[in-house]
Write an enzyme that holds these catalytic residues in place. Structure first.
Site, PDB file in Angstrom:
ATOM      1  N   GLU A 154      87.194-102.125 -10.437  1.00 16.37           N
ATOM      2  CA  GLU A 154      85.803-102.532 -10.659  1.00 16.37           C
ATOM      3  C   GLU A 154      84.985-102.626  -9.364  1.00 16.37           C
ATOM      4  OE1 GLU A 154      85.876-106.032 -13.126  1.00 16.37           O
ATOM      5  OE2 GLU A 154      86.900-104.977 -14.741  1.00 16.37           O
ATOM      6  N   GLU A 262      92.274 -99.336 -20.397  1.00 14.89           N
ATOM      7  CA  GLU A 262      92.270-100.691 -20.993  1.00 14.89           C
ATOM      8  C   GLU A 262      91.551-100.692 -22.339  1.00 14.89           C
ATOM      9  OE1 GLU A 262      90.937-103.686 -18.202  1.00 14.89           O
ATOM     10  OE2 GLU A 262      91.900-102.685 -16.512  1.00 14.89           O
ATOM     11  N   ASP A 264      90.110-101.249 -25.791  1.00 13.87           N
ATOM     12  CA  ASP A 264      90.144-102.110 -26.978  1.00 13.87           C
ATOM     13  C   ASP A 264      88.799-102.006 -27.683  1.00 13.87           C
ATOM     14  OD1 ASP A 264      88.737-103.783 -25.185  1.00 13.87           O
ATOM     15  OD2 ASP A 264      90.321-105.277 -25.086  1.00 13.87           O
TER      16      ASP A 264
HETATM   17  C1  XIL Z   1      91.948-109.762 -18.195  1.00 10.54           C
HETATM   18  C2  XIL Z   1      93.184-110.240 -18.945  1.00 10.54           C
HETATM   19  O1  XIL Z   1      93.310-109.487 -20.114  1.00 10.54           O
HETATM   20  C3  XIL Z   1      93.053-111.702 -19.272  1.00 10.54           C
HETATM   21  O2  XIL Z   1      94.273-112.176 -19.810  1.00 10.54           O
HETATM   22  C4  XIL Z   1      92.710-112.500 -18.027  1.00 10.54           C
HETATM   23  O3  XIL Z   1      92.455-113.840 -18.388  1.00 10.54           O
HETATM   24  C5  XIL Z   1      91.490-111.932 -17.337  1.00 10.54           C
HETATM   25  O4  XIL Z   1      91.705-110.560 -17.064  1.00 10.54           O
HETATM   26  N1  XIL Z   1      89.268-105.695 -16.575  1.00 10.54           N
HETATM   27  C6  XIL Z   1      90.494-105.689 -15.954  1.00 10.54           C
HETATM   28  C7  XIL Z   1      91.586-106.563 -16.441  1.00 10.54           C
HETATM   29  O5  XIL Z   1      90.713-104.862 -15.049  1.00 10.54           O
HETATM   30  O6  XIL Z   1      92.440-106.999 -15.419  1.00 10.54           O
HETATM   31  C8  XIL Z   1      91.057-107.756 -17.202  1.00 10.54           C
HETATM   32  O7  XIL Z   1      92.174-108.429 -17.769  1.00 10.54           O
HETATM   33  C9  XIL Z   1      90.071-107.315 -18.248  1.00 10.54           C
HETATM   34  C10 XIL Z   1      88.894-106.600 -17.625  1.00 10.54           C
END
Ligand code: XIL
Length: 389
Positions: A154, A262, A264
């Site tokens: 990010e 990631e 969802d």
């Molecule tokens: C999130 C996890 O899913 C949670 O359990 C934690 O509390 C916060 O982080 N982008 C990312 C991930 O790169 O590392 C994040 O994961 C979600 C957003």
């Protein structure tokens, strides 16, 4: 204890590996790590079974973040990360290393006001030591298991400017290049990724990421792929297949692959109560993303951010994942597998006894030997990384 009931299965080779974010605490009963890493629902035997039967790659959802790996300066805690890597190694799976350099989940010793503010050179030292220690640890202890790292996570803000993170403000914009170079120096065989959120649609942020990649490639910075996180707002957030393919190929033209890292897709309860068919919309959205990944030609991974709905960071009521509250696969699961050209590993054979450690070690040695051979082949063909493709 999960390993007590599962035997190491043979993994069918997959065209595009399917991955999943995991919490060690959901797979293993005796979690002795920090409380924050305990499974949100507690140990659940169905969790590891579903993971092993359906995914080739695991992304530790939190366990590899800096706050957990380096709780005090220079003091590293690999206890939970090692267990995930060991679990993956035993079952012949891969781990995505997530994430080395990020503005979130930083330890307090780094971010809390101190007598002396971190200057550029001190911050660079910390970054280099962290990247190097973490990557080398897994390269030597678990050879071939963590083949891909989200080196920078990010880096951009919502408008596509450099996010004002600890690293950007202390080091400057070249922290990204530095991090990638440190990562390459630590493990030259690893695939190096910049992972970003909200870049799956054309717009200022996707443009900024393209521009960042272009500049890095121009300077011959080692970078293999960008990650599209794809935490979507709803099924409508999944772009049309051809748009997503076109965007992925624009990155391909710059010489980098794309990974879905990631994914969802929430299906809010409201959508159903208003008469919509949220489940069907969600299934189609998952299919679109998998189709685009299959069609693009440079999409090298498809990872979802969690196993079953009750364990999603988005909350159970969002029903964002591919397996439901009862760990049953939703409508899209088989199609996603087919589109990715992958044969699911299948349910691990149950055994009454825990695999003997020596047997486990032998199996793991055989697998890492095979992986070393295939990595040699891949690296030989990958002079392309710096030359661009
Ligand atoms: C999130 C996890 O899913 C949670 O359990 C934690 O509390 C916060 O982080 N982008 C990312 C991930 O790169 O590392 C994040 O994961 C979600 C957003």
């Amino acid at each position: 204890m999960v390993l007590a009931t599962l035997a190491a299965p043979t993994i069918a080779s997959a065209a595009i590996p399917r991955g999943v974010a995991v919490w060690w605490g959901c797979m293993e009963r005796d979690v002795d790590g920090p409380a924050t890493l305990a499974c949100p629902r507690g140990y659940d035997p169905r969790y590891a079974e579903t993971v092993l039967a359906n995914f080739e790659r695991f992304t530790p959802e939190n366990e590899l973040k800096m706050i957990h790996l380096q709780p005090r300066q220079g003091v590293f805690d690999f206890s939970l990360a090692d267990r995930i890597a060991g679990f993956a190694q035993f079952y012949g799976r891969q781990v995505r290393g997530h994430a080395l350099v990020w503005g979130s989940d930083l330890p307090r010793w780094l971010t809390e006001p101190r007598l002396f503010e971190w200057d550029r050179s001190a911050a660079l030292d910390v970054m280099r030591a962290h990247v190097r220690t973490v990557m080398r640890r897994f390269a030597t202890r678990f050879p071939g298991v963590v083949g891909t790292w989200d080196v920078v996570n990010e880096p951009l803000d919502e408008r596509g400017r450099l996010a004002k993170t600890f690293w950007a403000t202390r080091i400057g914009p070249d922290y990204i290049e530095r991090a990638l170079r440190y990562a390459d120096a630590a493990d030259s065989s690893a695939r190096l990724v910049i992972n970003e959120v909200d870049v799956e649609r054309p717009g200022p942020k996707a443009d900024a990421l393209l521009e960042l990649v272009r500049r890095l490639k121009e300077r011959d910075v080692p970078l293999d792929a960008v990650g599209f996180q794809m935490h979507l707002g709803s099924p409508r957030g999944a772009p049309p297949v051809e748009d997503l393919v076109a965007l992925m190929r624009r990155f391909g033209e710059l010489g980098v692959d794309v990974e879905i890292t990631e994914l969802d897709i929430p299906t809010p309860v409201l959508a159903t109560t208003l008469g919509g068919n949220a489940a069907a919309d969600q299934a189609n959205a998952y299919r679109r993303v998998a189709q685009a990944c299959a069609d693009a030609g440079n999409c090298t991974g498809f990872s979802v951010w969690g196993v079953a709905d009750p364990y999603s960071w988005r909350g159970e009521s969002e029903r964002a994942l591919m397996f439901d509250a009862a760990f049953q696969p939703k409508g899209q699961v088989n199609d996603v597998y087919e589109l990715l050209g992958a044969v699911p590993p299948g349910p691990p054979a149950s055994t009454a006894t825990r695999p003997r450690r020596a047997t486990a070690r032998r199996a793991s040695r055989r697998r890492s030997g095979a992986r070393r051979a295939s990595r040699r082949g891949r690296r030989a063909g990958r002079g392309s990384r710096r030359a661009g493709r």
